[in-house]
Write an enzyme that holds these catalytic residues in place. Structure first.
Site, mmCIF file in Angstrom:
data_model
loop_
_atom_site.group_PDB
_atom_site.id
_atom_site.type_symbol
_atom_site.label_atom_id
_atom_site.label_comp_id
_atom_site.label_asym_id
_atom_site.label_seq_id
_atom_site.Cartn_x
_atom_site.Cartn_y
_atom_site.Cartn_z
ATOM 1 N N THR A 7 -53.008 3.209 37.454
ATOM 2 C CA THR A 7 -52.079 2.802 36.397
ATOM 3 C C THR A 7 -50.650 2.822 36.926
ATOM 4 O OG1 THR A 7 -51.260 3.262 34.153
ATOM 5 C CG2 THR A 7 -51.932 5.167 35.433
ATOM 6 N N ASN A 9 -48.331 3.420 34.609
ATOM 7 C CA ASN A 9 -47.672 4.040 33.456
ATOM 8 C C ASN A 9 -47.719 5.575 33.572
ATOM 9 O OD1 ASN A 9 -47.237 5.157 30.861
ATOM 10 N ND2 ASN A 9 -47.728 3.188 29.903
ATOM 11 N N LYS A 10 -46.551 6.183 33.807
ATOM 12 C CA LYS A 10 -46.535 7.640 34.055
ATOM 13 C C LYS A 10 -46.905 8.443 32.800
ATOM 14 C CE LYS A 10 -41.499 8.422 33.542
ATOM 15 N NZ LYS A 10 -41.081 7.214 32.837
ATOM 16 N N ASP A 64 -57.014 -0.374 29.710
ATOM 17 C CA ASP A 64 -56.220 -1.365 28.994
ATOM 18 C C ASP A 64 -56.157 -0.902 27.543
ATOM 19 O OD1 ASP A 64 -54.569 -3.599 29.145
ATOM 20 O OD2 ASP A 64 -56.089 -4.892 28.279
ATOM 21 N N PHE A 140 -44.203 7.647 24.020
ATOM 22 C CA PHE A 140 -43.663 6.437 24.639
ATOM 23 C C PHE A 140 -44.000 5.217 23.784
ATOM 24 C CE2 PHE A 140 -47.481 4.412 26.587
ATOM 25 C CZ PHE A 140 -48.406 5.436 26.436
ATOM 26 N N PHE A 142 -44.919 2.530 21.447
ATOM 27 C CA PHE A 142 -45.065 2.425 19.993
ATOM 28 C C PHE A 142 -45.292 3.772 19.299
ATOM 29 C CE2 PHE A 142 -46.786 -1.651 21.717
ATOM 30 C CZ PHE A 142 -45.800 -2.495 21.218
ATOM 31 N N ARG A 169 -56.653 7.423 23.582
ATOM 32 C CA ARG A 169 -56.858 7.735 25.010
ATOM 33 C C ARG A 169 -57.721 8.984 25.169
ATOM 34 N NH1 ARG A 169 -52.043 6.799 25.968
ATOM 35 N NH2 ARG A 169 -52.576 4.652 26.507
HETATM 36 P P1 ITT Z 1 -51.101 -0.072 33.238
HETATM 37 O O1 ITT Z 1 -51.693 -1.404 32.809
HETATM 38 O O2 ITT Z 1 -50.507 -0.101 34.612
HETATM 39 O O3 ITT Z 1 -52.070 1.067 33.042
HETATM 40 P P2 ITT Z 1 -49.346 -0.508 30.961
HETATM 41 O O4 ITT Z 1 -48.245 0.295 30.338
HETATM 42 O O5 ITT Z 1 -49.052 -1.948 31.322
HETATM 43 O O6 ITT Z 1 -49.868 0.281 32.247
HETATM 44 P P3 ITT Z 1 -51.425 -1.488 29.214
HETATM 45 O O7 ITT Z 1 -51.595 -2.750 29.983
HETATM 46 O O8 ITT Z 1 -52.652 -0.752 28.787
HETATM 47 O O9 ITT Z 1 -50.567 -0.406 30.003
HETATM 48 O O10 ITT Z 1 -50.441 -1.848 28.029
HETATM 49 C C1 ITT Z 1 -50.569 -1.339 26.805
HETATM 50 C C2 ITT Z 1 -49.225 -1.226 26.151
HETATM 51 O O11 ITT Z 1 -49.509 -0.781 24.822
HETATM 52 C C3 ITT Z 1 -48.331 -0.170 26.778
HETATM 53 O O12 ITT Z 1 -47.464 -0.694 27.739
HETATM 54 C C4 ITT Z 1 -47.584 0.352 25.534
HETATM 55 O O13 ITT Z 1 -46.508 -0.514 25.238
HETATM 56 C C5 ITT Z 1 -48.635 0.244 24.449
HETATM 57 N N1 ITT Z 1 -49.401 1.499 24.348
HETATM 58 C C6 ITT Z 1 -50.636 1.773 24.848
HETATM 59 N N2 ITT Z 1 -50.985 3.027 24.603
HETATM 60 C C7 ITT Z 1 -49.966 3.592 23.935
HETATM 61 C C8 ITT Z 1 -49.724 4.876 23.428
HETATM 62 O O14 ITT Z 1 -50.587 5.870 23.591
HETATM 63 N N3 ITT Z 1 -48.571 5.084 22.794
HETATM 64 C C9 ITT Z 1 -47.670 4.112 22.632
HETATM 65 N N4 ITT Z 1 -47.805 2.874 23.083
HETATM 66 C C10 ITT Z 1 -48.947 2.604 23.758
#
Ligand code: ITT
Length: 186
Positions: A7, A9-10, A64, A140, A142, A169
């Site tokens: 990922t 996303n940290k 995702d 983070f 939403f 998650r």
């Molecule tokens: P990776 O694909 O590299 O893992 P990403 O941030 O792009 O990272 P996603 O493609 O899964 O992740 O995108 C989902 C988006 O939905 C994410 O960027 C957030 O804006 C939102 N999101 C997902 N899970 C969330 C959560 O637990 N809390 C808040 N927003 C979330």
């Protein structure tokens, strides 16, 4: 057992590390990138896991995820990342002005792939509703807009430990971890 979470996303890594503490699975992370198809969460996760396992040749998970709002025909859904980066939370609140049906859910799909086996998919969902203003600055994206069902605090107010008790998650990752442990004890 060692699994590498792929990922960029940290925040996802922080949440996953906490969730995995109670399992006998070592979680590593890496960010080699993978092509994100335009498709369902399941299609993106399956394709991503398959792609990365070929590159790294070790067990990997990709995730995702997204926010699905019923009154907006489940938008932003698979466009969540793009929508967060463009119109952001203020844009979502604007789209939801005067909308009475505020039902929404977060969904997370984990794609697991190990060398020479077909990918497996695990879905976690959490129901809730969209606030009328941003609340809380933990979490983070939403999180500050989303009240999980039966909570008077948004994910942004609850903080990581509380969110991890029942988030999308937490559900997808725990399903995965329980499955992996049972597969390995066969
Ligand atoms: P990776 O694909 O590299 O893992 P990403 O941030 O792009 O990272 P996603 O493609 O899964 O992740 O995108 C989902 C988006 O939905 C994410 O960027 C957030 O804006 C939102 N999101 C997902 N899970 C969330 C959560 O637990 N809390 C808040 N927003 C979330």
């Amino acid at each position: 057992m060692i699994v590498t979470f792929i990922t960029s996303n940290k925040h996802k890594i922080k949440e996953a590390e906490k969730i995995f503490q109670k399992f006998d699975i070592e979680l590593k992370h890496a960010n080699p990138g993978y092509p994100e198809l335009q498709g369902t969460l399941e299609e993106v996760a399956r394709f991503g896991a398959k792609h990365v396992v070929k590159k790294l040749n070790k067990p990997v998970i990709v995730e995702d995820a997204g926010l699905f709002i019923r009154a907006l025909n489940w938008f932003p859904g698979t466009y969540s990342s793009y929508v967060q980066d463009t119109i952001g939370n203020a844009g979502i609140l604007k789209l939801m002005e005067n909308v009475t049906d505020r039902y929404a859910e977060f969904r997370s799909v984990i794609g697991y792939s190990a060398p020479n086996s077909e990918p497996k998919i695990f879905l976690g969902k959490v129901p809730g509703h969209i606030s009328t203003e941003e609340k809380g600055n933990q979490g983070f994206a939403f999180d500050s807009l989303f009240y999980p069902k039966d909570s008077d605090k948004t994910f942004g107010e609850l903080g990581l430990n509380e969110k991890n008790k029942f988030s999308h998650r937490q559900k997808s990752l725990e399903q995965f971890a329980n499955w992996l442990i049972s597969e390995n004890s066969k």
